[in-house]
Motif scaffolding. Structure first.
Motif, short mmCIF file in Angstrom:
data_model
loop_
_atom_site.label_atom_id
_atom_site.label_comp_id
_atom_site.label_asym_id
_atom_site.label_seq_id
_atom_site.Cartn_x
_atom_site.Cartn_y
_atom_site.Cartn_z
N SER A 167 -43.99 58.75 -10.03
CA SER A 167 -43.23 59.26 -11.29
C SER A 167 -41.97 58.62 -10.94
CB SER A 167 -43.21 60.96 -11.22
OG SER A 167 -42.59 61.27 -10.20
N LYS A 168 -41.41 58.49 -9.50
CA LYS A 168 -40.07 57.95 -9.43
C LYS A 168 -40.15 57.36 -7.88
CE LYS A 168 -35.23 59.40 -9.82
NZ LYS A 168 -34.50 60.38 -9.93
N ILE A 169 -39.23 56.34 -7.97
CA ILE A 169 -39.11 55.83 -6.50
C ILE A 169 -37.59 55.67 -6.32
CG2 ILE A 169 -39.32 53.64 -5.36
CD1 ILE A 169 -41.67 52.84 -7.00
N SER A 170 -37.24 56.15 -5.21
CA SER A 170 -36.02 56.31 -5.00
C SER A 170 -35.86 55.38 -3.50
CB SER A 170 -35.13 57.53 -5.00
OG SER A 170 -35.05 58.27 -5.97
N LEU A 171 -34.51 54.70 -3.19
CA LEU A 171 -34.32 53.88 -2.04
C LEU A 171 -33.38 54.58 -0.87
CD1 LEU A 171 -34.77 51.36 -0.02
CD2 LEU A 171 -33.10 50.22 -1.64
N MET A 172 -33.92 54.80 0.03
CA MET A 172 -32.92 54.97 1.08
C MET A 172 -32.62 54.24 2.18
SD MET A 172 -34.45 59.02 1.93
CE MET A 172 -33.00 59.52 2.83
N THR A 173 -31.49 53.85 2.48
CA THR A 173 -31.30 52.74 3.49
C THR A 173 -30.45 53.33 4.56
OG1 THR A 173 -30.96 50.42 3.81
CG2 THR A 173 -29.83 51.35 2.28
N LEU A 174 -30.27 53.00 5.65
CA LEU A 174 -29.33 53.43 6.76
C LEU A 174 -28.10 52.63 6.55
CD1 LEU A 174 -28.56 55.20 9.23
CD2 LEU A 174 -29.53 53.54 10.71
N ILE A 175 -28.35 51.00 6.46
CA ILE A 175 -27.46 50.20 6.44
C ILE A 175 -27.28 49.51 5.07
CG2 ILE A 175 -26.11 48.31 7.29
CD1 ILE A 175 -25.86 50.80 8.98
N VAL B 2 -32.30 48.09 6.79
CA VAL B 2 -31.12 47.42 6.37
C VAL B 2 -31.46 46.76 4.78
CG1 VAL B 2 -29.55 45.41 6.78
CG2 VAL B 2 -30.34 46.67 8.80
N LEU B 3 -30.49 47.04 4.06
CA LEU B 3 -30.63 46.65 2.75
C LEU B 3 -29.57 45.33 2.43
CD1 LEU B 3 -31.66 46.41 -0.20
CD2 LEU B 3 -29.97 48.11 -0.88
N MET B 4 -30.20 44.16 2.26
CA MET B 4 -29.00 43.22 1.94
C MET B 4 -29.57 42.26 0.63
SD MET B 4 -28.28 40.10 4.51
CE MET B 4 -28.08 38.43 4.18
N THR B 5 -30.55 41.38 0.78
CA THR B 5 -30.88 40.77 -0.62
C THR B 5 -31.60 41.40 -1.58
OG1 THR B 5 -33.10 39.75 0.50
CG2 THR B 5 -31.05 38.62 0.81
N GLY B 6 -32.46 42.25 -1.01
CA GLY B 6 -33.41 43.27 -2.00
C GLY B 6 -34.56 42.62 -2.26
N ARG B 7 -35.02 41.61 -1.35
CA ARG B 7 -36.25 41.17 -1.48
C ARG B 7 -37.26 41.94 -0.83
NH1 ARG B 7 -36.66 36.54 -4.09
NH2 ARG B 7 -34.56 35.50 -4.24
N THR B 8 -37.23 42.48 0.53
CA THR B 8 -37.99 43.55 0.92
C THR B 8 -38.27 44.66 0.19
OG1 THR B 8 -37.51 42.94 3.44
CG2 THR B 8 -38.23 44.94 3.18
N ILE B 9 -37.14 45.20 -0.57
CA ILE B 9 -37.59 46.38 -1.33
C ILE B 9 -38.46 46.11 -2.73
CG2 ILE B 9 -36.31 48.33 -2.80
CD1 ILE B 9 -36.14 48.15 0.48
N ARG B 10 -38.22 44.80 -3.23
CA ARG B 10 -38.98 44.22 -4.40
C ARG B 10 -40.50 44.17 -3.74
NH1 ARG B 10 -42.16 40.97 -5.71
NH2 ARG B 10 -41.74 39.96 -3.81
N ALA B 11 -40.63 44.03 -2.48
CA ALA B 11 -42.07 43.75 -1.96
C ALA B 11 -42.60 45.08 -1.93
CB ALA B 11 -42.02 42.67 -0.93
N ALA B 12 -41.74 45.98 -1.34
CA ALA B 12 -42.09 47.31 -1.16
C ALA B 12 -42.58 47.84 -2.35
CB ALA B 12 -41.12 48.31 -0.44
N MET B 13 -42.04 47.71 -3.34
CA MET B 13 -42.32 48.24 -4.92
C MET B 13 -43.79 48.09 -5.30
SD MET B 13 -38.76 49.43 -6.80
CE MET B 13 -38.26 47.68 -6.41
#
Length: 179
Positions: free
Chosen positions: A126-134, A105-116
């Motif tokens: 070389s590149k990071i792309s994001l896949m999220t179910l919801i 689930v993507l909501m605030t974006g804080r988990t993704i920032r932490a993941a990066m």
């Protein structure tokens, strides 16, 4: 509180299959590709996508998992970064790869920032792309998903829950009012 089912197991499988095809198209094949799931449920989804990729393309791309709790700016602290690294499994060098981060689930974006932040501790993709179910919306950071299974407009008073077989004993997505 009643919870309403948003996606059944078959709905999830269809969405993940479509997302896998989109990943292949965006990467123009499977060369130089890597999949990294964000623990816990994002890791299960990444495993499913990895297996589907093997079926569709006969490709066994690198697969890893990140524990990002210690990297979160709203929860983590320097001591827990070490714990997060120990709980992560990235058995390959991400340098130069097109890494697809997978989350439930993507909501605030804080988990993704932490993941990066966590990912670059393992090299420079070389590149990071994001896949999220919801994708729920409600961003606090300028982060967007490149590939989305389903957009679910929701309020802050609601909770979207992705259930996966390996963790929860079933594959489905529900929405309910927070208690």
């Amino acid at each position: 509180m009643a919870k309403n089912q948003l996606l059944s197991e078959n709905d999830m499988k269809r969405a993940l299959t479509r997302m896998t095809y989109e990943m292949i198209e965006r990467n123009q094949g499977t060369d130089n590709l890597a999949i990294v799931g964000i623990k816990t449920r994002g890791a299960s989804l990444a495993e499913w996508i990895h297996e589907r990729l093997k079926q569709l393309e006969s490709a066994d791309v690198p697969l890893g998992f990140l524990d990002v709790r210690g990297y979160r700016d709203d929860q983590g602290d320097p001591e827990t970064v070490k714990d997060s690294k120990e709980a992560s499994t990235l058995p390959f060098d991400v340098s130069g790869k097109h890494v697809f981060l997978v989350d439930d689930v993507l909501m605030t974006g804080r988990t993704i920032r932490a993941a990066m932040d966590a990912l670059v501790d393992y090299g420079r993709p070389s590149k990071i792309s994001l896949m999220t179910l919801i994708d729920r919306g409600h961003r606090e950071l300028p982060i967007r998903a490149d590939i989305v299974g389903k957009n679910i407009p929701s309020s802050h008073k609601e909770r979207v829950q992705v259930l996966v077989e390996a963790v929860d004993g079933e594959n489905s997505v529900y929405i309910e009012e927070k208690k």
